[in-house]
Write a protein that holds these residues in place. Structure first.
Motif, PDB file in Angstrom:
ATOM      1  N   ILE A   1     111.434  41.029  59.370  1.00 52.72           N
ATOM      2  CA  ILE A   1     110.916  40.713  58.042  1.00 52.72           C
ATOM      3  C   ILE A   1     111.139  39.227  57.785  1.00 52.72           C
ATOM      4  CG2 ILE A   1     111.060  41.227  55.561  1.00 52.72           C
ATOM      5  CD1 ILE A   1     112.315  43.944  56.374  1.00 52.72           C
ATOM      6  N   SER A   2     110.057  38.509  57.459  1.00 49.16           N
ATOM      7  CA  SER A   2     110.175  37.088  57.163  1.00 49.16           C
ATOM      8  C   SER A   2     109.035  36.672  56.249  1.00 49.16           C
ATOM      9  CB  SER A   2     110.142  36.275  58.474  1.00 49.16           C
ATOM     10  OG  SER A   2     110.419  34.918  58.198  1.00 49.16           O
ATOM     11  N   GLY A   3     109.090  35.424  55.787  1.00 45.56           N
ATOM     12  CA  GLY A   3     108.044  34.937  54.883  1.00 45.56           C
ATOM     13  C   GLY A   3     106.761  34.590  55.610  1.00 45.56           C
ATOM     14  N   GLU A   4     106.899  34.130  56.867  1.00 45.41           N
ATOM     15  CA  GLU A   4     105.699  33.872  57.649  1.00 45.41           C
ATOM     16  C   GLU A   4     106.021  33.736  59.124  1.00 45.41           C
ATOM     17  OE1 GLU A   4     105.021  29.790  55.609  1.00 45.41           O
ATOM     18  OE2 GLU A   4     104.014  29.699  57.543  1.00 45.41           O
ATOM     19  N   PHE A   5     105.000  33.972  59.929  1.00 48.92           N
ATOM     20  CA  PHE A   5     105.137  33.838  61.367  1.00 48.92           C
ATOM     21  C   PHE A   5     104.022  32.911  61.848  1.00 48.92           C
ATOM     22  CE2 PHE A   5     106.675  38.033  60.196  1.00 48.92           C
ATOM     23  CZ  PHE A   5     107.904  38.106  60.831  1.00 48.92           C
ATOM     24  N   GLY A   6     104.387  31.935  62.643  1.00 52.82           N
ATOM     25  CA  GLY A   6     103.363  31.030  63.178  1.00 52.82           C
ATOM     26  C   GLY A   6     102.459  31.763  64.149  1.00 52.82           C
ATOM     27  N   ILE A   7     101.371  31.120  64.478  1.00 51.10           N
ATOM     28  CA  ILE A   7     100.360  31.760  65.317  1.00 51.10           C
ATOM     29  C   ILE A   7     100.909  32.140  66.695  1.00 51.10           C
ATOM     30  CG2 ILE A   7      99.421  29.548  66.141  1.00 51.10           C
ATOM     31  CD1 ILE A   7      96.835  31.739  65.183  1.00 51.10           C
ATOM     32  N   LYS A   8     101.716  31.261  67.291  1.00 52.18           N
ATOM     33  CA  LYS A   8     102.264  31.558  68.617  1.00 52.18           C
ATOM     34  C   LYS A   8     103.269  32.694  68.540  1.00 52.18           C
ATOM     35  CE  LYS A   8     101.821  26.998  70.633  1.00 52.18           C
ATOM     36  NZ  LYS A   8     102.528  25.742  70.449  1.00 52.18           N
ATOM     37  N   ILE A   9     104.042  32.672  67.455  1.00 51.21           N
ATOM     38  CA  ILE A   9     105.054  33.703  67.252  1.00 51.21           C
ATOM     39  C   ILE A   9     104.402  35.062  67.091  1.00 51.21           C
ATOM     40  CG2 ILE A   9     106.951  34.407  65.722  1.00 51.21           C
ATOM     41  CD1 ILE A   9     107.110  31.686  67.350  1.00 51.21           C
ATOM     42  N   LYS A  10     103.293  35.069  66.363  1.00 49.30           N
ATOM     43  CA  LYS A  10     102.597  36.330  66.158  1.00 49.30           C
ATOM     44  C   LYS A  10     102.182  36.934  67.489  1.00 49.30           C
ATOM     45  CE  LYS A  10     100.699  36.095  61.493  1.00 49.30           C
ATOM     46  NZ  LYS A  10      99.560  35.683  60.675  1.00 49.30           N
ATOM     47  N   SER A  11     101.604  36.107  68.363  1.00 61.92           N
ATOM     48  CA  SER A  11     101.155  36.675  69.635  1.00 61.92           C
ATOM     49  C   SER A  11     102.344  37.107  70.483  1.00 61.92           C
ATOM     50  CB  SER A  11     100.287  35.702  70.417  1.00 61.92           C
ATOM     51  OG  SER A  11      99.983  34.584  69.692  1.00 61.92           O
ATOM     52  N   LEU A  12     103.428  36.327  70.433  1.00 60.50           N
ATOM     53  CA  LEU A  12     104.622  36.683  71.213  1.00 60.50           C
ATOM     54  C   LEU A  12     105.195  38.021  70.760  1.00 60.50           C
ATOM     55  CD1 LEU A  12     106.750  33.434  71.598  1.00 60.50           C
ATOM     56  CD2 LEU A  12     105.910  34.913  73.429  1.00 60.50           C
ATOM     57  N   LEU A  13     105.395  38.137  69.455  1.00 64.52           N
ATOM     58  CA  LEU A  13     105.979  39.374  68.924  1.00 64.52           C
ATOM     59  C   LEU A  13     105.046  40.552  69.152  1.00 64.52           C
ATOM     60  CD1 LEU A  13     107.530  38.020  65.620  1.00 64.52           C
ATOM     61  CD2 LEU A  13     108.740  38.771  67.666  1.00 64.52           C
ATOM     62  N   ASP A  14     103.757  40.262  69.048  1.00 66.40           N
ATOM     63  CA  ASP A  14     102.780  41.323  69.271  1.00 66.40           C
ATOM     64  C   ASP A  14     102.913  41.849  70.693  1.00 66.40           C
ATOM     65  OD1 ASP A  14     100.823  42.982  68.441  1.00 66.40           O
ATOM     66  OD2 ASP A  14      99.219  41.504  68.420  1.00 66.40           O
TER      67      ASP A  14
END
Ligand SMILES: [Zn+2]
Ligand SMILES: [Zn+2]
Ligand SMILES: [Zn+2]
Lengths: 105, 195
Positions: A67-80
């Motif tokens: 849970i966070s306020g936002e995720f950068g684009i690279k982070i989103k793909s990594l976590l995904d």
């Protein structure tokens, strides 16, 4: 199940940190045991790569949600790709304690 | 742990900046009042208006269908116009094209979340457990909104008959009810050919 919450400080009164990679602390909450741990973020002040390094940190703790306020684009793909669920909460005034309460409801 | 290949290849040129700030006014500077331009919208503008490709070529490069490209492009134009007219800041943000998983939003607590397990169905908010959630993909709101704001007109180059443009449908698919020929968009050079 473990949930990571980005936090500005190391107590339940601390607020949700809106940044992921450069948050102050990661709160690791275990929904089964109710255990709460505050892990200082070593990537807080690094020049580059704070995001991926923070992903590594939380992934090594076996969390299944963040849970966070936002995720950068690279982070989103990594976590995904790691199959870690992202929960974006744009509420900088919420405290860690309040968020834990929501999870327990 | 070997991550799957990421789908970032679709955008060949990431934007050089993460947004644009208006100047001359202190208003509209907060994040909440910003216009969020998604990467795929930025890419559509770059391909169509900067590289001057047609929608067909752009859709091939972005690996989406032509109608989808047209929708993304229309949304991009509308957002940019909105920012210019209202003096809002533009933030360029990731759109769902980058990610494999579906995204949802919770109407109860206001959070956004993805579904990392494609096999499992999402029924409630992972944070507040409310079942009042919406799937971004199934949410037609955006499209209807753009459609309502579209004031384009299709015109017949033969008799001059005009009708309001159907958002998302190419003018050339509209047939003039009087002459039975294909129509064009009003205001394009092509529309003045026979006048
Ligand atoms: Zn919720
Ligand atoms: Zn006609
Ligand atoms: Zn038309």
């Amino acid at each position: 199940m473990k949930v990571a919450i980005t936090s500005t400080g190391n107590s339940q009164e601390s607020k949700l940190d809106q940044r992921f990679g450069r948050c102050g602390f990661f709160t690791i909450y275990d929904t089964e045991t109710g255990g709460v741990e505050f892990v200082p973020n070593p990537n807080k002040d690094v020049q580059e790569g704070a995001g991926p390094a923070s992903v590594q940190l939380v992934a090594s703790r076996n969390v299944s949600k963040i849970i966070s306020g936002e995720f950068g684009i690279k982070i989103k793909s990594l976590l995904d790709s790691l199959k870690i669920q992202m929960i974006v909460l744009k509420e900088p005034e919420k405290t860690i304690g309040e968020i834990i309460k929501m999870l327990n409801n | 742990m070997s991550p799957r290949p990421l789908r970032l290849r679709k955008i060949s040129n990431p934007p050089p900046v993460s947004g644009f700030k208006p100047y001359g006014s202190k208003k509209n500077r907060s994040r909440a009042e910003s216009i969020f331009l998604h990467y795929e919208e930025y890419e559509a503008i770059r391909l169509c208006d900067y590289e001057m490709l047609n929608h067909n070529q752009a859709s091939v490069i972005m690996d989406v269908s032509r109608p989808t490209l047209t929708r993304i492009y229309a949304r991009a134009r509308q957002k940019i116009a909105q920012a210019l007219v209202q003096g809002s800041q533009i933030i360029i943000e990731g759109g769902k094209i980058y990610f494999d998983s579906e995204w949802f939003s919770c109407k109860s607590c206001g959070c956004y979340f993805n579904n990392p397990e494609k096999e499992a169905k999402i029924e409630k908010c992972p944070l507040c457990h409310s079942t009042d959630i919406i799937n971004f993909d199934e949410n037609p709101e955006n499209e209807e909104e753009i459609s309502a704001h579209c004031h384009d007109v299709c015109v017949c180059t033969n008799c001059g008959h005009e009708q309001s443009h159907h958002y998302g449908k190419p003018c050339s698919e509209e047939i003039c009810p009087k002459c039975g020929i294909r129509m064009v968009k009003k205001g394009t050079p092509h529309s003045k050919l026979t006048n």
